[in-house]
Design a protein around this motif. Structure first.
Motif, mmCIF file in Angstrom:
data_model
loop_
_atom_site.group_PDB
_atom_site.id
_atom_site.type_symbol
_atom_site.label_atom_id
_atom_site.label_comp_id
_atom_site.label_asym_id
_atom_site.label_seq_id
_atom_site.Cartn_x
_atom_site.Cartn_y
_atom_site.Cartn_z
ATOM 1 N N GLY A 37 0.779 -1.229 0.000
ATOM 2 C CA GLY A 37 0.000 0.000 0.000
ATOM 3 C C GLY A 37 0.809 1.276 0.000
ATOM 4 O O GLY A 37 0.261 2.362 0.210
ATOM 5 N N PHE A 38 2.113 1.191 -0.236
ATOM 6 C CA PHE A 38 2.959 2.388 -0.235
ATOM 7 C C PHE A 38 2.549 3.310 -1.382
ATOM 8 O O PHE A 38 2.394 2.871 -2.517
ATOM 9 C CB PHE A 38 4.439 2.028 -0.377
ATOM 10 N N GLY A 39 2.420 4.601 -1.088
ATOM 11 C CA GLY A 39 1.929 5.551 -2.079
ATOM 12 C C GLY A 39 2.998 5.994 -3.073
ATOM 13 O O GLY A 39 4.204 5.834 -2.854
ATOM 14 N N ILE A 40 2.524 6.557 -4.186
ATOM 15 C CA ILE A 40 3.407 7.125 -5.201
ATOM 16 C C ILE A 40 2.933 8.534 -5.534
ATOM 17 O O ILE A 40 1.836 8.945 -5.151
ATOM 18 C CB ILE A 40 3.455 6.275 -6.488
ATOM 19 N N ALA A 41 3.735 9.266 -6.271
ATOM 20 C CA ALA A 41 3.374 10.624 -6.695
ATOM 21 C C ALA A 41 2.609 10.571 -8.006
ATOM 22 O O ALA A 41 3.131 10.121 -9.023
ATOM 23 C CB ALA A 41 4.629 11.476 -6.846
ATOM 24 N N TYR A 42 1.355 11.014 -7.955
ATOM 25 C CA TYR A 42 0.567 11.200 -9.171
ATOM 26 C C TYR A 42 0.589 12.652 -9.632
ATOM 27 O O TYR A 42 0.340 12.950 -10.795
ATOM 28 C CB TYR A 42 -0.885 10.765 -8.933
ATOM 29 N N THR A 43 0.852 13.558 -8.698
ATOM 30 C CA THR A 43 0.936 14.982 -8.999
ATOM 31 C C THR A 43 2.173 15.554 -8.324
ATOM 32 O O THR A 43 2.791 14.904 -7.467
ATOM 33 C CB THR A 43 -0.312 15.737 -8.491
ATOM 34 N N SER A 44 2.496 16.772 -8.658
ATOM 35 C CA SER A 44 3.716 17.394 -8.138
ATOM 36 C C SER A 44 3.648 17.664 -6.640
ATOM 37 O O SER A 44 4.682 17.909 -6.011
ATOM 38 C CB SER A 44 3.985 18.705 -8.882
ATOM 39 N N VAL A 45 2.470 17.636 -6.033
ATOM 40 C CA VAL A 45 2.367 17.912 -4.596
ATOM 41 C C VAL A 45 2.397 16.639 -3.752
ATOM 42 O O VAL A 45 2.469 16.715 -2.525
ATOM 43 C CB VAL A 45 1.098 18.728 -4.265
ATOM 44 N N ASP A 46 2.335 15.473 -4.382
ATOM 45 C CA ASP A 46 2.411 14.217 -3.631
ATOM 46 C C ASP A 46 3.844 13.991 -3.166
ATOM 47 O O ASP A 46 4.796 14.193 -3.932
ATOM 48 C CB ASP A 46 1.963 13.045 -4.497
ATOM 49 N N GLU A 47 4.022 13.533 -1.924
ATOM 50 C CA GLU A 47 5.353 13.321 -1.354
ATOM 51 C C GLU A 47 5.462 11.927 -0.748
ATOM 52 O O GLU A 47 5.389 11.752 0.477
ATOM 53 C CB GLU A 47 5.648 14.389 -0.302
ATOM 54 N N PRO A 48 5.623 10.912 -1.583
ATOM 55 C CA PRO A 48 5.756 9.549 -1.054
ATOM 56 C C PRO A 48 7.099 9.344 -0.380
ATOM 57 O O PRO A 48 8.081 10.047 -0.664
ATOM 58 C CB PRO A 48 5.631 8.686 -2.310
ATOM 59 N N LEU A 49 7.140 8.371 0.520
ATOM 60 C CA LEU A 49 8.389 8.020 1.176
ATOM 61 C C LEU A 49 9.259 7.191 0.243
ATOM 62 O O LEU A 49 8.751 6.371 -0.534
ATOM 63 C CB LEU A 49 8.110 7.206 2.436
ATOM 64 N N ALA A 50 10.560 7.387 0.322
ATOM 65 C CA ALA A 50 11.504 6.564 -0.444
ATOM 66 C C ALA A 50 11.585 5.179 0.189
ATOM 67 O O ALA A 50 11.306 4.995 1.381
ATOM 68 C CB ALA A 50 12.876 7.220 -0.453
ATOM 69 N N PHE A 51 11.974 4.196 -0.613
ATOM 70 C CA PHE A 51 12.060 2.827 -0.108
ATOM 71 C C PHE A 51 12.996 2.711 1.093
ATOM 72 O O PHE A 51 12.721 1.974 2.040
ATOM 73 C CB PHE A 51 12.528 1.869 -1.203
ATOM 74 N N ASP A 52 14.121 3.428 1.074
ATOM 75 C CA ASP A 52 15.049 3.359 2.199
ATOM 76 C C ASP A 52 14.371 3.811 3.490
ATOM 77 O O ASP A 52 14.553 3.199 4.551
ATOM 78 C CB ASP A 52 16.279 4.234 1.930
ATOM 79 N N GLU A 53 13.589 4.879 3.404
ATOM 80 C CA GLU A 53 12.906 5.391 4.580
ATOM 81 C C GLU A 53 11.782 4.455 5.016
ATOM 82 O O GLU A 53 11.582 4.212 6.216
ATOM 83 C CB GLU A 53 12.342 6.784 4.303
ATOM 84 N N ILE A 54 11.029 3.918 4.057
ATOM 85 C CA ILE A 54 9.965 2.966 4.400
ATOM 86 C C ILE A 54 10.552 1.768 5.128
ATOM 87 O O ILE A 54 10.046 1.341 6.176
ATOM 88 C CB ILE A 54 9.234 2.497 3.128
ATOM 89 N N ALA A 55 11.624 1.197 4.568
ATOM 90 C CA ALA A 55 12.231 0.007 5.170
ATOM 91 C C ALA A 55 12.767 0.308 6.561
ATOM 92 O O ALA A 55 12.596 -0.494 7.492
ATOM 93 C CB ALA A 55 13.340 -0.518 4.263
#
Length: 476
Positions: A270-288
């Motif tokens: 369920g990790f999110g991604i950026a669909y627009t320029s204002v979306d700020e998903p976490l990087a894999f390193d940070e998620i892990a």
């Protein structure tokens, strides 16, 4: 230029309506010297000329790199807390035999949730031991096939499945690994229809019933209990929900250890991604890193060893790697509230190739793909060609004001849940999927033609058309 009152609050007027926001596009997306968008060195014009539009384009190197990155991050972080991680690619995001092979090459396992997805994984050559099977209503045939081929794990989603899986294992002389899906009651910050750990929904066993259900699983010698499974939703940008779900599950996990081994804990994806320029998903390193801390702290609080953790990313691997190309057909300025103009740019696809906007109110970005221009930005809504007012591809974005019929548009971040949810609504054929890498493009899923749409029409097949009449005659 001032913001249009019809624009959503989050959408700013861009300084350059040609620019590609790096977080939204695949790593191989650039503007070529000609002004065209190129993906992995192949221009939009070349792709459209060879394969037509609409066209799904997948940046192969980007998808492979994301798969490699997520596995490396979880391996590293869970080694630091004295455990290990198992990464399953969630095939429901987008599955084809080529994608399965990319994921296997990166060291990932494959998560499936239907017999069809299982068939694709097997056809791609996946070792059945590296495949998992989900689903809230797995058919007897699906269970039997999964057990017979030796899938690595089946997720038990209801009480009735305990006996169904155990009986299949007995028939085939196997001991089947199983996980138990738990409805943890944790509500992820996501769209209502994407939240899959609510109390009032179809998935899983209530947390309060977990121990009794595991006891029933353990009573069947044909089953080996691996651990609890949770999935709290999709398109999630924070880790608080995962932390609370892990805390609740680990408390039960600790009590279950008194009755036998519990080697794993599956926290889903369920990790999110950026669909627009204002979306700020976490990087894999940070998620892990966050997941490792969450599980290690939860295990310490529960007084148990850190279990092996399984995760199931899908969208976060393949979503940003994809883009969809369309050709502009008509352009229409519509007066809204008698005062403000909304520009509808209609393209040759729509909800048949991207249902997410209609289903979830999802936001997407869009850019002209065949040229650059210095025209002032104009607020647009990109619409499809279907007979539905809700047939919208991009609800709101800014394009150069001289966008015109015949232009190519590119919509990024369409690698997940677009092809998977595609339909033949209005008898449109589903578009092909093309993988691009190192300046070359190849079809990995063939597009449908009108002949494909007609081939299943029984009336057009004289042999099949006669069969119902013959059956009726026999009944008489």
């Amino acid at each position: 230029m001032s913001q249009s009152p019809l624009a959503p609050a989050w959408l700013d007027v861009p300084d350059d309506a040609n620019a590609l926001a790096p977080a939204v596009w695949s790593s191989g997306a650039t503007r070529a010297a000609t002004g065209e968008i190129a993906i992995a060195g192949v221009t939009a014009t070349a792709l459209a000329r060879e394969f037509g539009t609409p066209l799904y384009v997948v940046d192969e190197a980007d998808a492979r790199a994301r798969a490699t990155a997520v596995k490396a991050a979880f391996d590293r972080e869970f080694a630091r807390v004295g455990s290990a991680a198992r990464v399953y690619y969630a095939g429901k995001a987008f599955l084809s035999t080529q994608v399965v092979r990319w994921m296997l090459d990166a060291g990932l396992n494959i998560d499936t949730c239907t017999g069809g997805e299982l068939a694709v994984a097997l056809a791609a050559g996946a070792d059945p031991a590296r495949i998992g099977l989900h689903g809230n209503n797995k058919s007897l045939a699906e269970i039997d096939r999964a057990v017979s081929v030796g899938v690595g794990a089946i997720v038990i989603d209801s009480l009735i499945e305990i006996d169904r899986v155990a009986d299949a294992a007995a028939r085939h002389g196997r001991v089947q690994n199983v996980r138990l899906r738990i409805n943890s009651g944790v509500h992820a910050s996501t769209h209502e229809y994407l939240a899959t750990a609510r109390e009032d929904q179809k998935f899983g066993i209530p947390l309060a019933e977990a121990e009794g259900t595991v006891e029933r699983i353990r009573s069947r010698p044909q089953l080996r209990f691996l651990g609890l499974h949770s999935h709290i939703g999709s398109q999630i940008f924070e880790s608080d929900g995962f932390a609370e779900a892990a805390r609740r599950l680990l408390a039960v996990h600790a009590r279950l250890l008194a009755g036998g081994e519990v080697p794993e804990l599956n926290l889903g994806g369920g990790f999110g991604i950026a669909y627009t320029s204002v979306d700020e998903p976490l990087a894999f390193d940070e998620i892990a890193a966050r997941f490792a801390r969450i599980v290690a702290d939860g295990a310490a609080e529960a007084g148990v060893p850190v279990p092996i953790v399984a995760i199931e990313p899908g969208r976060s691997i393949v979503g940003p790697a994809g883009a969809t190309l369309y050709e502009v057909g008509t352009i229409k300025d519509v007066l809204v509230d008698g005062e403000h103009v909304r520009r509808y740019v209609s393209v040759d696809g729509g909800m048949s190739d991207n249902a997410r906007t209609a289903l979830y109110g999802a936001d997407y970005s869009v850019r002209i793909a065949n040229r650059v221009t210095d025209a002032a930005p104009a607020l647009v809504r990109v619409a499809g060609k279907h007979c539905e007012s809700g047939d919208i591809v991009v609800q709101a974005d800014y394009l150069p004001g001289d966008v015109a019929p015949g232009d190519l548009l590119a919509v990024p971040a369409t690698g997940a849940y677009c092809w998977s949810l595609a339909s033949n609504y209005n008898h449109l054929g589903r578009p092909p999927v093309v993988a691009v890498r190192d300046g070359a493009a190849r079809v990995i899923v063939r597009g449908e033609t009108e002949a494909d749409l007609l081939v299943r029409d029984v009336i057009l097949d004289p042999v099949r058309a006669d069969e119902p009449d013959r059956a009726l005659e026999g009944d008489q």
